[in-house]
Design a protein around this motif. Sequence first.
Motif, PDB file in Angstrom:
ATOM      1  N   PHE A  37      36.784 103.629  71.121  1.00 60.87           N
ATOM      2  CA  PHE A  37      35.653 103.347  71.939  1.00 60.87           C
ATOM      3  C   PHE A  37      35.066 101.988  72.744  1.00 60.87           C
ATOM      4  O   PHE A  37      35.127 101.720  73.508  1.00 60.87           O
ATOM      5  CB  PHE A  37      33.919 103.821  71.229  1.00 60.87           C
ATOM      6  N   LYS A  38      35.402 100.982  71.394  1.00 63.15           N
ATOM      7  CA  LYS A  38      35.393  99.904  71.791  1.00 63.15           C
ATOM      8  C   LYS A  38      36.199  99.469  73.001  1.00 63.15           C
ATOM      9  O   LYS A  38      36.072  98.274  73.989  1.00 63.15           O
ATOM     10  CB  LYS A  38      34.870  99.011  70.635  1.00 63.15           C
ATOM     11  N   ASP A  39      37.639  99.219  72.838  1.00 61.21           N
ATOM     12  CA  ASP A  39      39.201  98.947  73.075  1.00 61.21           C
ATOM     13  C   ASP A  39      39.335  99.611  74.420  1.00 61.21           C
ATOM     14  O   ASP A  39      39.841  98.942  75.686  1.00 61.21           O
ATOM     15  CB  ASP A  39      40.434  99.526  72.512  1.00 61.21           C
ATOM     16  N   GLU A  40      38.912 101.089  74.400  1.00 67.79           N
ATOM     17  CA  GLU A  40      39.525 102.291  75.459  1.00 67.79           C
ATOM     18  C   GLU A  40      38.319 102.620  76.350  1.00 67.79           C
ATOM     19  O   GLU A  40      38.571 103.013  77.738  1.00 67.79           O
ATOM     20  CB  GLU A  40      40.367 103.266  75.315  1.00 67.79           C
ATOM     21  N   GLY A  41      37.077 102.564  76.036  1.00 65.86           N
ATOM     22  CA  GLY A  41      35.978 102.755  76.314  1.00 65.86           C
ATOM     23  C   GLY A  41      35.876 104.409  76.120  1.00 65.86           C
ATOM     24  O   GLY A  41      36.281 105.620  75.894  1.00 65.86           O
ATOM     25  N   GLU A  42      34.316 105.158  76.725  1.00 63.64           N
ATOM     26  CA  GLU A  42      33.728 106.448  75.805  1.00 63.64           C
ATOM     27  C   GLU A  42      34.565 107.059  77.442  1.00 63.64           C
ATOM     28  O   GLU A  42      34.563 108.239  76.517  1.00 63.64           O
ATOM     29  CB  GLU A  42      32.633 106.983  76.139  1.00 63.64           C
ATOM     30  N   ILE A  43      34.968 106.917  78.377  1.00 65.00           N
ATOM     31  CA  ILE A  43      35.135 107.936  79.290  1.00 65.00           C
ATOM     32  C   ILE A  43      37.299 107.853  78.462  1.00 65.00           C
ATOM     33  O   ILE A  43      37.251 109.243  78.832  1.00 65.00           O
ATOM     34  CB  ILE A  43      35.500 107.074  80.610  1.00 65.00           C
ATOM     35  N   TYR A  44      37.626 107.308  78.774  1.00 66.28           N
ATOM     36  CA  TYR A  44      39.065 107.442  77.509  1.00 66.28           C
ATOM     37  C   TYR A  44      38.939 108.149  76.231  1.00 66.28           C
ATOM     38  O   TYR A  44      39.962 108.989  76.366  1.00 66.28           O
ATOM     39  CB  TYR A  44      39.739 106.117  77.398  1.00 66.28           C
ATOM     40  N   PHE A  45      37.640 108.130  75.694  1.00 66.99           N
ATOM     41  CA  PHE A  45      37.727 108.734  74.460  1.00 66.99           C
ATOM     42  C   PHE A  45      37.246 110.176  74.893  1.00 66.99           C
ATOM     43  O   PHE A  45      37.831 110.846  74.593  1.00 66.99           O
ATOM     44  CB  PHE A  45      36.749 108.331  73.194  1.00 66.99           C
ATOM     45  N   ARG A  46      36.411 110.779  75.590  1.00 66.99           N
ATOM     46  CA  ARG A  46      36.342 112.156  76.197  1.00 66.99           C
ATOM     47  C   ARG A  46      37.467 112.538  76.719  1.00 66.99           C
ATOM     48  O   ARG A  46      37.355 114.052  76.628  1.00 66.99           O
ATOM     49  CB  ARG A  46      34.726 112.207  76.890  1.00 66.99           C
ATOM     50  N   LYS A  47      38.407 112.148  77.793  1.00 64.62           N
ATOM     51  CA  LYS A  47      39.641 112.723  77.732  1.00 64.62           C
ATOM     52  C   LYS A  47      40.315 112.971  76.710  1.00 64.62           C
ATOM     53  O   LYS A  47      40.665 114.074  76.925  1.00 64.62           O
ATOM     54  CB  LYS A  47      40.295 111.960  78.981  1.00 64.62           C
ATOM     55  N   ALA A  48      40.763 111.911  76.103  1.00 63.69           N
ATOM     56  CA  ALA A  48      41.461 112.406  74.976  1.00 63.69           C
ATOM     57  C   ALA A  48      40.953 113.606  73.810  1.00 63.69           C
ATOM     58  O   ALA A  48      41.684 114.078  73.325  1.00 63.69           O
ATOM     59  CB  ALA A  48      41.426 110.981  73.994  1.00 63.69           C
ATOM     60  N   GLU A  49      39.774 113.118  73.809  1.00 66.44           N
ATOM     61  CA  GLU A  49      39.053 114.682  72.755  1.00 66.44           C
ATOM     62  C   GLU A  49      39.439 115.775  73.540  1.00 66.44           C
ATOM     63  O   GLU A  49      39.497 116.534  72.436  1.00 66.44           O
ATOM     64  CB  GLU A  49      37.649 114.217  72.814  1.00 66.44           C
ATOM     65  N   ASN A  50      38.832 115.746  74.761  1.00 64.60           N
ATOM     66  CA  ASN A  50      39.218 117.598  75.746  1.00 64.60           C
ATOM     67  C   ASN A  50      41.025 117.335  75.041  1.00 64.60           C
ATOM     68  O   ASN A  50      41.110 118.556  75.361  1.00 64.60           O
ATOM     69  CB  ASN A  50      38.928 117.299  76.552  1.00 64.60           C
ATOM     70  N   ASN A  51      41.841 116.329  75.679  1.00 64.62           N
ATOM     71  CA  ASN A  51      42.721 117.184  75.395  1.00 64.62           C
ATOM     72  C   ASN A  51      43.363 117.509  73.898  1.00 64.62           C
ATOM     73  O   ASN A  51      44.292 118.693  73.813  1.00 64.62           O
ATOM     74  CB  ASN A  51      43.828 115.978  76.008  1.00 64.62           C
ATOM     75  N   TYR A  52      43.074 116.457  73.253  1.00 64.17           N
ATOM     76  CA  TYR A  52      43.052 117.176  71.449  1.00 64.17           C
ATOM     77  C   TYR A  52      42.731 118.199  70.997  1.00 64.17           C
ATOM     78  O   TYR A  52      43.472 119.457  71.031  1.00 64.17           O
ATOM     79  CB  TYR A  52      42.555 116.209  70.342  1.00 64.17           C
ATOM     80  N   LEU A  53      41.432 118.568  71.824  1.00 62.04           N
ATOM     81  CA  LEU A  53      41.056 120.147  71.807  1.00 62.04           C
ATOM     82  C   LEU A  53      41.503 121.442  72.252  1.00 62.04           C
ATOM     83  O   LEU A  53      41.913 122.526  71.780  1.00 62.04           O
ATOM     84  CB  LEU A  53      39.604 119.663  72.020  1.00 62.04           C
ATOM     85  N   LYS A  54      42.286 120.835  73.102  1.00 58.47           N
ATOM     86  CA  LYS A  54      42.752 122.358  74.077  1.00 58.47           C
ATOM     87  C   LYS A  54      44.420 122.188  73.650  1.00 58.47           C
ATOM     88  O   LYS A  54      45.003 123.443  72.943  1.00 58.47           O
ATOM     89  CB  LYS A  54      42.963 121.874  75.818  1.00 58.47           C
ATOM     90  N   GLN A  55      44.798 121.520  72.762  1.00 61.33           N
ATOM     91  CA  GLN A  55      45.773 121.747  71.779  1.00 61.33           C
ATOM     92  C   GLN A  55      45.642 121.681  70.473  1.00 61.33           C
ATOM     93  O   GLN A  55      46.281 123.000  70.819  1.00 61.33           O
ATOM     94  CB  GLN A  55      46.209 120.755  71.229  1.00 61.33           C
TER      95      GLN A  55
END
Length: 175
Positions: A48-66
């Motif tokens: 969250f600190k380094d990349e921001g919430e938007i990055y986190f939510r996109k990564a979270e979505n990708n990992y969930l799909k996996q």
Amino acid sequence: MKKIFLLGYMGSGKSTIGPLLAAKLSYKFLDFDAYIEKMEGKSISKIFKDEGEIYFRKAENNYLKQLISSSEDGPEVIALGGGTPCYSQNMDYLKTAMTTTVYLNSSYKELTKRLWINKQARPLLNSLESYEALEEYVRKHLFERSYYYNQADIVVKAQDETPEQLASKIIKTLF
């Protein structure tokens, strides 16, 4: 039933009940936040600190799909992050996949009590200086997220039972 996803607000008991439920069912257990941290090589708060919430939510979505599409893991109980079902159509993915979702439904008063005790371990709550401010924060977010949480296949009231009792209650509801 291959994958059981536990949903609920932070402090609802997903990471506590998940391993108990998995053990009772002879399933593997996965904490989704820990999985993301492993895959990203840093803590959620650092992401969250380094990349921001938007990055986190996109990564979270990708990992969930996996995780949803992965068939080689075998049966699993997966404890999602509190916000996971509420972003990027994640709840839609969970509902259309061959998964079972379980919402651990706790009152805002119970969640506030649990979170106040452990507030320092939760970076999102560190700026809240009073019990009343925390209660208002939890009440607001729980209200916003309840639309998504209540779409779960199973809703379990998680109030006064022990984690072991809740795991047994979930199993009775599943079968």
